[in-house]
Design a protein around this motif. Sequence first.
Motif, short mmCIF file in Angstrom:
data_model
loop_
_atom_site.label_atom_id
_atom_site.label_comp_id
_atom_site.label_asym_id
_atom_site.label_seq_id
_atom_site.Cartn_x
_atom_site.Cartn_y
_atom_site.Cartn_z
N LEU A 77 -0.79 7.22 98.53
CA LEU A 77 -0.48 5.97 99.21
C LEU A 77 -1.69 5.45 99.98
O LEU A 77 -1.94 4.24 100.05
CB LEU A 77 0.70 6.15 100.15
N ALA A 78 -2.49 6.35 100.55
CA ALA A 78 -3.64 5.94 101.35
C ALA A 78 -4.70 5.24 100.51
O ALA A 78 -5.55 4.54 101.07
CB ALA A 78 -4.25 7.16 102.04
N ARG A 79 -4.67 5.42 99.19
CA ARG A 79 -5.62 4.74 98.31
C ARG A 79 -5.15 3.35 97.93
O ARG A 79 -5.84 2.63 97.20
CB ARG A 79 -5.83 5.58 97.04
N ASN A 80 -3.98 2.96 98.39
CA ASN A 80 -3.43 1.65 98.09
C ASN A 80 -3.74 0.68 99.23
O ASN A 80 -4.00 1.09 100.36
CB ASN A 80 -1.92 1.75 97.90
N PRO A 81 -3.71 -0.63 98.95
CA PRO A 81 -3.97 -1.62 100.00
C PRO A 81 -2.96 -1.51 101.15
O PRO A 81 -1.84 -0.99 100.98
CB PRO A 81 -3.81 -2.95 99.27
N GLU A 82 -3.34 -2.02 102.30
CA GLU A 82 -2.50 -1.95 103.49
C GLU A 82 -1.13 -2.58 103.25
O GLU A 82 -0.11 -2.08 103.74
CB GLU A 82 -3.20 -2.64 104.66
N THR A 83 -1.09 -3.66 102.48
CA THR A 83 0.19 -4.32 102.23
C THR A 83 1.16 -3.40 101.48
O THR A 83 2.37 -3.49 101.66
CB THR A 83 -0.01 -5.61 101.42
N ILE A 84 0.63 -2.52 100.64
CA ILE A 84 1.48 -1.56 99.93
C ILE A 84 1.81 -0.39 100.84
O ILE A 84 2.94 0.12 100.82
CB ILE A 84 0.79 -1.10 98.63
N GLN A 85 0.87 0.04 101.66
CA GLN A 85 1.15 1.15 102.58
C GLN A 85 2.30 0.82 103.52
O GLN A 85 3.03 1.72 103.96
CB GLN A 85 -0.11 1.48 103.38
N GLN A 86 2.50 -0.44 103.80
CA GLN A 86 3.59 -0.85 104.68
C GLN A 86 4.97 -0.65 104.06
O GLN A 86 5.99 -0.75 104.75
CB GLN A 86 3.41 -2.31 105.08
N ALA A 128 14.43 1.51 102.95
CA ALA A 128 14.61 0.59 104.06
C ALA A 128 13.40 -0.30 104.31
O ALA A 128 13.54 -1.39 104.88
CB ALA A 128 14.93 1.38 105.33
N THR A 129 12.20 0.13 103.90
CA THR A 129 11.00 -0.64 104.20
C THR A 129 10.70 -1.72 103.16
O THR A 129 9.78 -2.51 103.35
CB THR A 129 9.79 0.29 104.32
N LEU A 130 11.45 -1.75 102.07
CA LEU A 130 11.26 -2.82 101.10
C LEU A 130 11.78 -4.14 101.66
O LEU A 130 12.79 -4.16 102.38
CB LEU A 130 12.01 -2.52 99.81
N PRO A 131 11.13 -5.25 101.34
CA PRO A 131 11.71 -6.55 101.71
C PRO A 131 13.10 -6.70 101.09
O PRO A 131 13.37 -6.21 99.99
CB PRO A 131 10.72 -7.56 101.10
N LYS A 132 13.98 -7.38 101.78
CA LYS A 132 15.33 -7.59 101.28
C LYS A 132 15.29 -8.42 99.99
O LYS A 132 14.48 -9.33 99.84
CB LYS A 132 16.19 -8.32 102.32
N GLY A 133 16.18 -8.06 99.07
CA GLY A 133 16.31 -8.84 97.85
C GLY A 133 15.46 -8.40 96.69
O GLY A 133 15.44 -9.05 95.64
#
Length: 298
Positions: A77-86, A128-133
């Motif tokens: 996960l740390a090798r992924n962009p910050e937007t994905i780490q979130q 739970a951390t995925l955007p809704k929908g």
Amino acid sequence: MPSTAPQVERVELDELVCWRIRTAQAELLVAQQGAQVLRYQPHGQQPIIWLSEQAAYKKGQSVRGGVPVCWPWFGDLARNPETIQQLHAGGAAPAHGPVRGLDWQLQGIDQDDEGVNLRFSFPTSALATLPKGVELSFDVRLDQRLSLSLTTRNAGSQPLVLSQALHTYFAVADIHQTRIEGLEQTRYIETLEDWQQRQQQGAVTFTGETDRIYLDVPAALSIVDPLWQRRIHLASSGSHSAVVWNPWIAKAQRLSQFADDAWPGMLCIETANVMDDIVSLAPGEQHSMAVTLWAEPL
């Protein structure tokens, strides 16, 4: 005359529920956990998909071999962009994302004159951390070939960024004599040497541990397996990156569910959306990453 209609059987392998599909052309085994294809073998041929002889069928852990689904991030996960780490809530993040170790929902098994379709969906509300929908589905089609399609739909109101892969393990007779064609002159990242960017010269061959991320990958690749006298074809869409992997001797001894001497009989070509090929979905957009596999005699 014997029936040629597909046979669909629900089976339990230790802790995992699976479906075994037999058609006039091939046999397929798929687990509900991870919607993971475990086995694909055309009749009268060697398997196309490799499955470890030491595979463990336990809840919560991906089975070694087959086609694990990596989503919504690939690798570390740390090798992924910050937007994905979130997309992770914190703590130890599972490599390749969480969905390969969780149960998917089988939406249906449909048959027609040509073959069988299995339709899976993933209950994204469990993350739970995925955007809704956000909606995630996986379609498996077995006819003269095996076709896999992973679709992400952003039906919510927030943008979504992700990386993903279909982590396909292929069976080969001997990695020393196997080559991959179609990646000639393609850029790649050599992850085993400080993530240096290089360019592929000639066909991909194997002389040691291999872990490369290829970029700007063409839609058609093939594995040439001279000892088994066959060429395995891969035709992809929705993907412009691929990971080529073989653990070789030392790493094979550190892998779970993996015999020390299993590495010469397998390799991975992972159809992917990674690095500068990650997926960005605005509200209302969707993306499908797909690969079709089949083998022909040399």
